[in-house]
Design an enzyme around this catalytic site. Structure first.
Site, PDB file in Angstrom:
ATOM      1  N   GLU A 285       0.823  -1.209   0.000  1.00  0.00           N
ATOM      2  CA  GLU A 285       0.000   0.000   0.000  1.00  0.00           C
ATOM      3  C   GLU A 285       0.854   1.255   0.000  1.00  0.00           C
ATOM      4  OE1 GLU A 285      -2.928  -0.100   3.157  1.00  0.00           O
ATOM      5  OE2 GLU A 285      -4.155  -1.563   2.075  1.00  0.00           O
ATOM      6  N   GLU A 377      -6.113  -7.267  -1.285  1.00  0.00           N
ATOM      7  CA  GLU A 377      -6.480  -7.203   0.140  1.00  0.00           C
ATOM      8  C   GLU A 377      -7.788  -6.451   0.290  1.00  0.00           C
ATOM      9  OE1 GLU A 377      -3.433  -5.780   3.029  1.00  0.00           O
ATOM     10  OE2 GLU A 377      -5.083  -4.680   3.963  1.00  0.00           O
TER      11      GLU A 377
HETATM   12  C1  IDC Z   1      -3.292  -4.048  10.243  1.00  0.00           C
HETATM   13  C2  IDC Z   1      -3.513  -5.227  11.154  1.00  0.00           C
HETATM   14  C3  IDC Z   1      -3.241  -4.840  12.568  1.00  0.00           C
HETATM   15  C4  IDC Z   1      -1.840  -4.241  12.641  1.00  0.00           C
HETATM   16  C5  IDC Z   1      -1.720  -3.085  11.678  1.00  0.00           C
HETATM   17  C6  IDC Z   1      -0.357  -2.443  11.652  1.00  0.00           C
HETATM   18  O1  IDC Z   1      -4.823  -5.700  10.976  1.00  0.00           O
HETATM   19  O2  IDC Z   1      -3.322  -5.954  13.432  1.00  0.00           O
HETATM   20  O3  IDC Z   1      -1.604  -3.769  13.959  1.00  0.00           O
HETATM   21  O4  IDC Z   1      -2.006  -3.553  10.367  1.00  0.00           O
HETATM   22  O5  IDC Z   1       0.545  -3.201  10.982  1.00  0.00           O
HETATM   23  C7  IDC Z   1      -4.226  -2.290   5.567  1.00  0.00           C
HETATM   24  C8  IDC Z   1      -2.876  -2.903   5.622  1.00  0.00           C
HETATM   25  C9  IDC Z   1      -2.805  -3.940   6.711  1.00  0.00           C
HETATM   26  C10 IDC Z   1      -3.593  -3.517   7.935  1.00  0.00           C
HETATM   27  C11 IDC Z   1      -5.068  -3.457   7.538  1.00  0.00           C
HETATM   28  C12 IDC Z   1      -6.012  -3.109   8.685  1.00  0.00           C
HETATM   29  O6  IDC Z   1      -2.467  -3.433   4.382  1.00  0.00           O
HETATM   30  O7  IDC Z   1      -1.452  -4.137   7.039  1.00  0.00           O
HETATM   31  O8  IDC Z   1      -3.450  -4.506   8.930  1.00  0.00           O
HETATM   32  N1  IDC Z   1      -5.203  -2.477   6.465  1.00  0.00           N
HETATM   33  O9  IDC Z   1      -5.714  -1.863   9.222  1.00  0.00           O
HETATM   34  N2  IDC Z   1      -4.649  -1.423   4.660  1.00  0.00           N
HETATM   35  C13 IDC Z   1      -5.896  -1.036   4.985  1.00  0.00           C
HETATM   36  C14 IDC Z   1      -6.275  -1.703   6.135  1.00  0.00           C
END
Ligand code: IDC
Length: 459
Positions: A285, A377
């Protein structure tokens, strides 16, 4: 005349022709129910009910069962329309789980009250047929398991026009799950959990989310590279595609990690070049960074992969957390007007159903005719990965992706303590990944969507 007919009938019987008469189309029937009390407290309980249809496909169903203890009462149920009459409980499909293929499963649940010993309900029937776990009618043919997996059928993938195409040059959609960060949740990725993903979920794909920061790749490049490779092998052994995700997130400019990306992809591409199940996702991302900076990164990393593995599909992240720019006030036109200079590539689009709705769907609908898109994702919840599940928006999204044949991976196949996770907290400490009791609400919804037949074209 009468005599002639009688004679013909006699001859037919004598020749054994009566047995050749058109057989009555007897519908194959049968079903299995797994019932699990997932929690119990004073006077109340919660139960998971997993239905497996062992008969012909159905496009509407009612499950009935009997509560043996007169004190037991249904309070509330989900994933079906529930009612109770006397001791009989009925659960009728909702729209999204109306169809159940042969072998198809769906997960329901309910809460109830009890006064006695809370015994297990009995007399489960599906559309009136007793769920004995056996097939009542004709057995469906047993397909060759080796060739009937997603990779077995589709082989090496490539991009054709705006689609992902299989070895017969026909557009396909892959539906599957993403791991959580493999630096935190490696306990969730083992033979039992991947068996469940391949066999029960019928997942086409495992996305391997290898964070670069946050205690990820940068802390142990060799260790994370070999962990990714072993997940590729585990997916391959089960006929699933493996999406290798270089999970950049913070900082948002992928160029910050470009040297690591080149080292990592040179290694995994060389090691996995001969495999048919590998897809590369070069930047999860990008955020706070222009499209031209992302494009520059892609045009440096893609040749490194191509040098080792010339024919694999590569997916490029997009601006604004892979929103095609929308979350940064832009849109797909900056890519359409200035695409990455490479072939056999796709662009990533991500959404979280409770946060990203109509304007994002409109962008995807528009962009899908111009750019090859892959939803590497998405979540059923808010962009934090938590909050309430938005079933209406998730269903609208998945219907749109199905219609456009856009492949997807859901965040996450893990037992993280957040509503986006498919497995309940603590699941990965045990060995049961198959029963309905281990699924969260999001997991039950995704499993019911992913496990429907793929009908991949085979010529
Ligand atoms: C989130 C995980 C969470 C973690 C956080 C930080 O769910 O447990 O603490 O990342 O690393 C994304 C990202 C993905 C995120 C997810 C939800 O690609 O890494 O995971 N998210 O926030 N993009 C949009 C949402």
């Amino acid at each position: 005349m009468k005599r002639m007919l009688a004679l013909l009938a006699t001859c037919a019987t004598a020749l054994g022709l009566t047995t050749l008469a058109a057989p009555q189309a007897v519908a194959a029937t049968g079903c299995k129910v797994d019932y699990t009390v997932t929690s119990q407290w004073s006077g109340g309980f919660q139960a998971g009910v997993k239905i497996t249809n062992l008969g012909d496909p159905v496009s509407g169903w009612t499950l009935k069962f009997t509560l043996p203890d007169s004190g037991q009462k249904l309070t509330q149920g989900w994933n079906a329309t529930w009612s109770q009459s006397g001791s009989t409980v009925s659960a009728t499909n909702v729209d999204w789980n109306r169809t159940l293929s042969t072998g198809g499963t769906t997960d329901l649940g309910f809460t109830g009250t009890f006064t006695g010993s809370n015994p297990k309900p009995g007399a489960f029937t599906l559309n009136g047929v007793a769920c004995t776990g056996e097939i009542g009618g004709e057995q469906p043919p047993d397909p060759d398991p080796g060739n009937s997996t997603p990779v077995g059928i589709n082989g090496q993938l490539h991009v054709c026009g705006v689609n992902l195409c299989n070895q017969y040059n026909r557009p396909i959609q892959l539906r599957g799950m993403s791991t959580h960060g493999i630096q935190w949740f490696s306990k969730c990725y083992n033979n039992a959990s991947l068996d469940a993903l391949a066999k029960d979920w019928k997942s086409d794909l495992l996305r391997i989310a290898m964070y670069v920061q946050e205690q990820g790749y940068e802390t142990d490049p060799a260790g994370f590279t070999s962990r990714v490779n072993s997940y590729v092998d585990m997916a391959e052994a089960r006929g699933m595609y493996a999406l290798i995700d270089f999970h950049t997130l913070t900082p948002g400019d992928p160029n910050y990690n470009i040297d690591r990306a080149k080292t990592f992809f040179a290694s995994v591409a060389a090691r996995n070049a001969a495999k048919k199940n590998v897809i590369y996702e070069i930047a999860n991302e990008p955020n706070g960074v222009s499209w031209s900076a992302i494009k520059n990164y892609a045009e440096q990393v893609i040749p490194v992969i191509r040098a080792a593995d010339p024919d694999a599909v590569i997916i490029v992240g997009t601006r604004g957390w892979s929103s095609l720019g929308v979350s940064d006030g832009s849109n797909e036109t900056e890519i359409v007007n200035n695409p990455v200079n490479a072939t056999n590539i796709m662009y990533a689009f991500h959404f979280y159903a409770a946060s990203h709705k109509d304007n994002y769907r409109a962008t995807v609908s528009r962009a899908a005719s111009k750019l090859p898109l892959f939803v590497t994702e998405f979540g059923t919840v808010t962009a934090t990965g938590g909050g309430t599940l938005d079933r209406t928006s998730t269903t609208a999204w998945l219907d749109l992706l199905d219609q456009l044949k856009i492949s997807y991976a859901n965040w996450t196949y893990s037992d993280a303590n957040e509503s986006s996770a498919a497995l309940k907290p603590g699941t990965c400490n045990g060995s049961d990944y198959s029963s309905s009791g281990v699924l969260t609400e999001s997991g039950a919804l995704l499993k019911s969507r992913i496990s429907t037949p793929d009908s991949f074209p085979t010529s």
